[in-house]
Write an enzyme that holds these catalytic residues in place. Structure first.
Site, PDB file in Angstrom:
ATOM      1  N   LYS A 238     -12.185 -62.705  50.120  1.00  0.00           N
ATOM      2  CA  LYS A 238     -13.583 -63.011  50.438  1.00  0.00           C
ATOM      3  C   LYS A 238     -14.414 -63.284  49.196  1.00  0.00           C
ATOM      4  CE  LYS A 238     -14.643 -59.407  53.044  1.00  0.00           C
ATOM      5  NZ  LYS A 238     -15.341 -58.575  54.046  1.00  0.00           N
ATOM      6  N   PHE A 265     -11.374 -52.904  29.881  1.00  0.00           N
ATOM      7  CA  PHE A 265     -12.777 -53.271  30.101  1.00  0.00           C
ATOM      8  C   PHE A 265     -13.611 -52.077  30.551  1.00  0.00           C
ATOM      9  CE2 PHE A 265     -10.919 -57.595  30.793  1.00  0.00           C
ATOM     10  CZ  PHE A 265     -11.660 -58.273  29.834  1.00  0.00           C
TER      11      PHE A 265
END
Length: 474
Positions: A238, A265
């Site tokens: 999605k 990260f």
């Protein structure tokens, strides 16, 4: 060159194209009186597709004959004709866990999406300069922009970096169009030059929608930089943007060609954002994996303190970060892969997402997505308890875990009126059924349609009386 793949990267093969030199196909005739239906299958000889039916045989010793799994049915009734097309969709994408993604010697970011070994070999030895269009969240650019630019320059890539503020407030069609204008100016090969999105869930959603629209579908790559996007937004199909103050009202089901996961990260993510991502991990734990719930209960504070960096040398924790993220991703993929287009509206992954969209948009930017989801889950935990699915002890364990993960379990704007409004919307968009995922134990769940308003109100009163004053409240 290093390409660090997960043990089992996601590859969904929904259709295949069998080949044959001689084809015999049966024809079916059915229907009501006065109508005739004939089924045709499609074959390709050289570069031309044609349909064949019963007793038709194609002999062609010189050319390859390809049989499609697509079918055309022709119905003739009362002098009128109609055609019905059945066409399977082939879909494949990879979720790849790697280390040192921005190390110039790690070629994953450039070539990790390529599955075919021969194609990969050609790409690695291609003397022509690679080109990439990159959209990066502004905050991420401030932290990693230099490393990103050095990566592409070291690999002799011609690139354009578009640095944008991507938040729930800016997640709009206007921003999608701004990106597409820059893509058009830069110019890309829509087959060989995937767009790269680097950022949190909002960034990945926005860029995914832009890529799905450009030339009707341009390949793109997701690089999640927050915990929530690492375990949730990055692994499904999605994408979307907010519209008319409704969350993700515009969007599509177009997955990336690859998602590249690098927990490095997360080192620069604020503690609240780590907690925010833990909300989505807890969702999967409560729905289907008691082992994951136990990991969160035992190591939650450690994961918050270390920001999911691996510390396998610590005997008390093992590599809790690796175990937690892998189980969260694997359980999410188990639920998403068979139902990428949400044809089946009974979805366990909707737990925490019945009330939270209404709450999140109502109080922007007060609550982050995972926090709103957790408030929803806390209420649903009380609803399960009132229904008799959870014992007092299980309810307490869940709420205690939420608090330990520094997640809110109540919010003053999550009123009885808001809950009723959100659930009314749920009925509207779920084919007239509530389809409410509820925990039936620690790590087990089911979906229910028979929850009365009286039961909901009892749960709301109990939830408010017990959770309103908990220290983790928003």
């Amino acid at each position: 060159m290093t390409l660090h793949d997960l043990e089992t990267p996601l590859e969904l093969d929904i259709a295949t194209m069998p080949q044959s030199k001689e084809i015999f196909l049966a024809d079916r005739k059915s229907g009501t009186q006065g109508s005739k239906q004939t089924d045709f299958q499609l074959v390709r000889v050289k570069n031309t597709w044609c349909r064949i039916k019963k007793d038709e045989t194609i002999h062609d010793a010189e050319n390859e004959i390809v049989v499609s799994q697509a079918k055309i049915s022709e119905t003739v009734s009362d002098g009128e004709i109609s055609w019905t097309v059945e066409a399977p969709i082939y879909l494949c994408y990879k979720v790849v866990e790697t280390r040192g993604l921005l190390d110039p010697s790690n070629k994953t970011l450039l070539y990790g999406h390529i599955r075919d070994p021969k194609e990969l070999e050609r790409a690695l030895h291609n003397k022509e300069a690679q080109r990439r269009f990159i959209v990066i969240d502004k905050t991420v650019d401030d932290l990693y922009g230099t490393a990103v630019r050095e990566y592409f320059e070291a690999n002799l890539v011609q690139y354009k970096i578009l640095s944008l503020t991507t938040t729930e407030e800016t997640k709009s069609m206007d921003l999608v169009l701004d990106i597409l204008q820059e893509v058009q100016i830069f110019g890309i090969d829509r087959r060989a030059e995937p767009i790269i999105a680097i950022g949190g869930g909002a960034c990945l959603d926005i860029v995914g929608l832009a890529a799905s629209l450009y030339r009707r579908r341009t390949p793109y790559i997701r690089v999640p930089t927050t915990l929530l996007s690492y375990v949730d937004a990055s692994v499904g199909a999605k994408n979307g943007v907010n519209f008319l103050q409704c969350k993700n009202k515009l969007g599509s089901y177009v997955p990336p060609v690859a998602t590249f996961l690098d927990r490095a990260f997360l080192k620069t993510v604020p503690r609240q954002h780590i907690s925010n991502g833990l909300g989505e991990i807890l969702k999967m734990a409560l729905m289907k994996h008691k082992g994951l719930f136990d990991l969160l209960k035992s190591h939650g504070k450690f994961l918050l303190d270390t920001k999911f960096q691996s510390h396998s040398s610590l005997a008390d924790h093992g590599d809790a970060a690796l175990k937690t993220t892998r189980i969260a991703i694997e359980t999410m993929l188990e639920e998403l892969a068979p139902n990428l287009w949400e044809d089946d509206l009974n979805r366990l992954v909707d737990f925490g997402h019945l009330i939270s969209p209404e709450l999140e948009m109502r109080v922007l930017p007060t609550l982050m997505h995972g926090e709103a989801v957790n408030i929803d889950m806390a209420f649903m935990t009380y609803l399960s308890h009132v229904k008799g699915f959870l014992s007092d002890s299980e309810k307490a364990h869940i709420i205690q875990c939420m608090v330990a993960l520094e997640l809110p379990v109540w919010h003053k704007k999550c009123t009885w009126h808001l809950i009723k409004k959100a659930l009314t919307e749920r009925l509207k968009h779920s084919a007239g059924h509530m389809r409410m995922p509820l925990p039936t134990g620690l790590g087990t769940a089911d979906i229910f349609n028979d929850i009365s308003e009286e039961t909901l109100e009892r749960a709301y009163i109990l939830w408010t009386s017990e959770c309103k004053n908990i220290s983790a409240e928003a």
